[in-house]
Design a protein around this motif. Structure first.
Motif, PDB file in Angstrom:
ATOM      1  N   GLU A 346       6.830 -11.131  -2.816  1.00  0.00           N
ATOM      2  CA  GLU A 346       7.120 -11.744  -1.522  1.00  0.00           C
ATOM      3  C   GLU A 346       7.947 -10.759  -0.708  1.00  0.00           C
ATOM      4  N   PRO A 347       8.029 -10.951   0.608  1.00  0.00           N
ATOM      5  CA  PRO A 347       8.824 -10.036   1.433  1.00  0.00           C
ATOM      6  C   PRO A 347      10.268  -9.933   0.923  1.00  0.00           C
ATOM      7  N   GLY A 348      10.766  -8.706   0.881  1.00  0.00           N
ATOM      8  CA  GLY A 348      12.117  -8.464   0.407  1.00  0.00           C
ATOM      9  C   GLY A 348      12.205  -8.018  -1.033  1.00  0.00           C
ATOM     10  N   VAL A 349      11.120  -8.171  -1.788  1.00  0.00           N
ATOM     11  CA  VAL A 349      11.111  -7.769  -3.197  1.00  0.00           C
ATOM     12  C   VAL A 349      10.996  -6.250  -3.307  1.00  0.00           C
ATOM     13  N   ASN A 350      11.828  -5.661  -4.178  1.00  0.00           N
ATOM     14  CA  ASN A 350      11.753  -4.227  -4.436  1.00  0.00           C
ATOM     15  C   ASN A 350      10.611  -3.933  -5.404  1.00  0.00           C
ATOM     16  N   VAL A 351       9.803  -2.929  -5.086  1.00  0.00           N
ATOM     17  CA  VAL A 351       8.661  -2.576  -5.918  1.00  0.00           C
ATOM     18  C   VAL A 351       8.543  -1.059  -6.023  1.00  0.00           C
ATOM     19  N   TYR A 352       7.675  -0.632  -6.922  1.00  0.00           N
ATOM     20  CA  TYR A 352       7.288   0.774  -7.018  1.00  0.00           C
ATOM     21  C   TYR A 352       5.829   0.878  -6.590  1.00  0.00           C
ATOM     22  N   ALA A 353       5.561   1.760  -5.640  1.00  0.00           N
ATOM     23  CA  ALA A 353       4.196   1.974  -5.159  1.00  0.00           C
ATOM     24  C   ALA A 353       3.606   3.174  -5.886  1.00  0.00           C
ATOM     25  N   LEU A 354       2.478   2.960  -6.548  1.00  0.00           N
ATOM     26  CA  LEU A 354       1.802   4.010  -7.303  1.00  0.00           C
ATOM     27  C   LEU A 354       0.632   4.519  -6.462  1.00  0.00           C
ATOM     28  N   VAL A 355       0.737   5.744  -6.007  1.00  0.00           N
ATOM     29  CA  VAL A 355      -0.279   6.326  -5.133  1.00  0.00           C
ATOM     30  C   VAL A 355      -1.260   7.122  -5.978  1.00  0.00           C
ATOM     31  N   LYS A 356      -2.499   6.632  -6.052  1.00  0.00           N
ATOM     32  CA  LYS A 356      -3.497   7.260  -6.924  1.00  0.00           C
ATOM     33  C   LYS A 356      -4.155   8.476  -6.278  1.00  0.00           C
ATOM     34  N   SER A 357      -4.334   8.451  -4.978  1.00  0.00           N
ATOM     35  CA  SER A 357      -4.911   9.605  -4.292  1.00  0.00           C
ATOM     36  C   SER A 357      -4.578   9.516  -2.820  1.00  0.00           C
ATOM     37  N   MET A 358      -4.767  10.633  -2.117  1.00  0.00           N
ATOM     38  CA  MET A 358      -4.480  10.672  -0.687  1.00  0.00           C
ATOM     39  C   MET A 358      -5.346  11.738  -0.057  1.00  0.00           C
ATOM     40  N   SER A 359      -5.547  11.616   1.242  1.00  0.00           N
ATOM     41  CA  SER A 359      -6.242  12.678   1.970  1.00  0.00           C
ATOM     42  C   SER A 359      -5.229  13.379   2.850  1.00  0.00           C
ATOM     43  N   PHE A 360      -5.502  14.630   3.126  1.00  0.00           N
ATOM     44  CA  PHE A 360      -4.553  15.485   3.835  1.00  0.00           C
ATOM     45  C   PHE A 360      -5.185  16.024   5.106  1.00  0.00           C
ATOM     46  N   ASP A 361      -4.415  15.972   6.189  1.00  0.00           N
ATOM     47  CA  ASP A 361      -4.820  16.639   7.416  1.00  0.00           C
ATOM     48  C   ASP A 361      -3.932  17.848   7.593  1.00  0.00           C
ATOM     49  N   ARG A 362      -4.548  18.945   8.005  1.00  0.00           N
ATOM     50  CA  ARG A 362      -3.860  20.227   8.034  1.00  0.00           C
ATOM     51  C   ARG A 362      -2.571  20.156   8.839  1.00  0.00           C
ATOM     52  N   PRO A 363      -1.647  21.120   8.691  1.00  0.00           N
ATOM     53  CA  PRO A 363      -0.364  21.069   9.363  1.00  0.00           C
ATOM     54  C   PRO A 363      -0.500  20.737  10.831  1.00  0.00           C
ATOM     55  N   GLY A 364       0.380  19.885  11.280  1.00  0.00           N
ATOM     56  CA  GLY A 364       0.373  19.457  12.665  1.00  0.00           C
ATOM     57  C   GLY A 364       1.782  19.250  13.165  1.00  0.00           C
ATOM     58  N   ALA A 365       1.880  18.571  14.329  1.00  0.00           N
ATOM     59  CA  ALA A 365       3.194  18.361  14.920  1.00  0.00           C
ATOM     60  C   ALA A 365       3.905  17.225  14.219  1.00  0.00           C
TER      61      ALA A 365
END
Length: 365
Positions: A346-365
């Protein structure tokens, strides 16, 4: 209204489409006018340029360019804009330098000091093309020249109408890299029309979402992409979130790069970029799992501490959408109702987010 904001409001008929738009964009950075094909994006852009007159109002800072109620309407040549079309529309009888100098002459006619030619050419990476005719340029090169020509007019507002839509991947990347440089180095506000969520995620700070001639939402790009009720109009992007990160260091031995998001660190496959380089990450909701305790002996490298800020049932998917504030950004996760119930989330609960994969956009501002 703050003197560094731009306010646009138009109403009228464009063919079968009824336009009724009222939005505000910052006077710096990139704002995306984002919507599906046929939603009215180009119509709004042309109205702002004065090319397709429509009832309404346009104020740039403290200057009124149009106010139909007061009978004010600046003609297109009186509006200090740069306009980049879907097609480069270069003058075929002029060289690259001649095309760019044409924009410079337009600026001089108005008594303005144009930008430094060499600086614009370098920013658009076209110094080596000056003697070429447009017919001998690639699509990406033509668009970079078109942007340079628009900039040499010394515009107070740069309008860009899907400038990457006709380009292949290589051409798109070359133009995007230059637009990112422009974003970093110049203070000209840009209104960037697109129906491509990847372009918008990579380039825009602010976005205005349009559908059937009407505004659906506006706000910071990262915030809107994380909203639980937001579906990108291109129909290709899955629910997820955008994170602005900074390269921390490189691990050449393991071929990974460490990036910082707020006070936390993510590990990703190696990318180019020195420490301090800004990057944009896109993380799909389905690639984010949640845990109440920090897992051990697990292959997932990216485990971020956070707090649940919002939970909502997703009727279309049968899942629960959860937003997790990780400090420096917000992640979105989709889990089953059963998992949500058993974990008592529920809102306010502390959790750990496990990120399995991500996509990357080249360096930007």
């Amino acid at each position: 209204m703050s003197d560094n904001m731009i306010r646009a409001a138009f109403r009228g008929q464009a063919g079968d489409l009824r336009i009724d738009m009222d939005f505000t964009m910052p006077g710096m950075g990139v704002t995306a006018l984002f919507g599906a094909s046929g939603s009215g994006k180009t119509t709004i852009l042309r109205a702002m340029a004065g090319l397709a007159p429509m009832q309404g109002m346009l104020r740039v800072g403290d200057t009124v360019w149009q106010d139909s109620d007061r009978g004010i309407f600046k003609a297109p040549h009186e509006r200090p804009i740069g306009y980049v079309f879907q097609e480069a529309s270069l003058f075929p009888h002029l060289s690259v330098e001649g095309n760019i100098r044409y924009g410079e002459k337009r600026s001089l006619k108005k008594g303005k000091v144009p930008p430094v030619f060499g600086d614009i050419a370098a920013m658009m990476q076209i110094e080596h093309l000056m003697d070429r005719a447009p017919k001998h340029l690639s699509g990406g090169e033509r668009q970079r020249v078109a942007v340079a020509r628009a900039l040499m007019r010394g515009p107070e507002l740069l309008l860009m109408d899907e400038p990457l839509s006709a380009l292949d991947r290589r051409g798109r990347d070359s133009v995007l890299a230059c637009l990112e440089a422009l974003h970093r180095e110049l203070k000209i506000p840009m209104l960037y029309v697109s129906h491509d969520s990847g372009e918008v995620a990579r380039l825009a700070d602010h976005m205005v979402i349009i559908d059937a001639g009407r505004k659906q939402a506006e706000g910071a790009t990262a915030t809107l992409f994380a909203q639980l009720d937001f579906t990108p109009p291109d129909g290709r992007a899955e629910a997820g979130a955008i994170l602005r990160a900074t390269v921390r260091d490189q691990d050449r031995e393991s071929r990974t790069t460490h990036v910082s998001v707020g006070e936390q660190t993510l590990t990703m496959p190696q990318i180019e970029g020195a420490a301090g380089t800004a990057v944009t990450l896109r993380i799909k909701a389905r690639d984010v799992a949640l845990a109440l305790k920090k897992p051990e002996a697990i292959s997932i490298r990216n485990i971020l501490e956070g707090r649940i800020s919002e939970i909502r049932d997703s009727a279309d998917t049968g899942h629960v959408d959860i937003l997790v504030d990780i400090g420096g950004g917000v992640l979105r996760s989709q889990i089953t109702h059963e998992a949500c119930r058993e974990l008592a989330l529920e809102p306010g609960v502390n959790v750990y987010a496990l990120v399995k994969s991500m996509s990357f956009d080249r360096p930007g501002a």
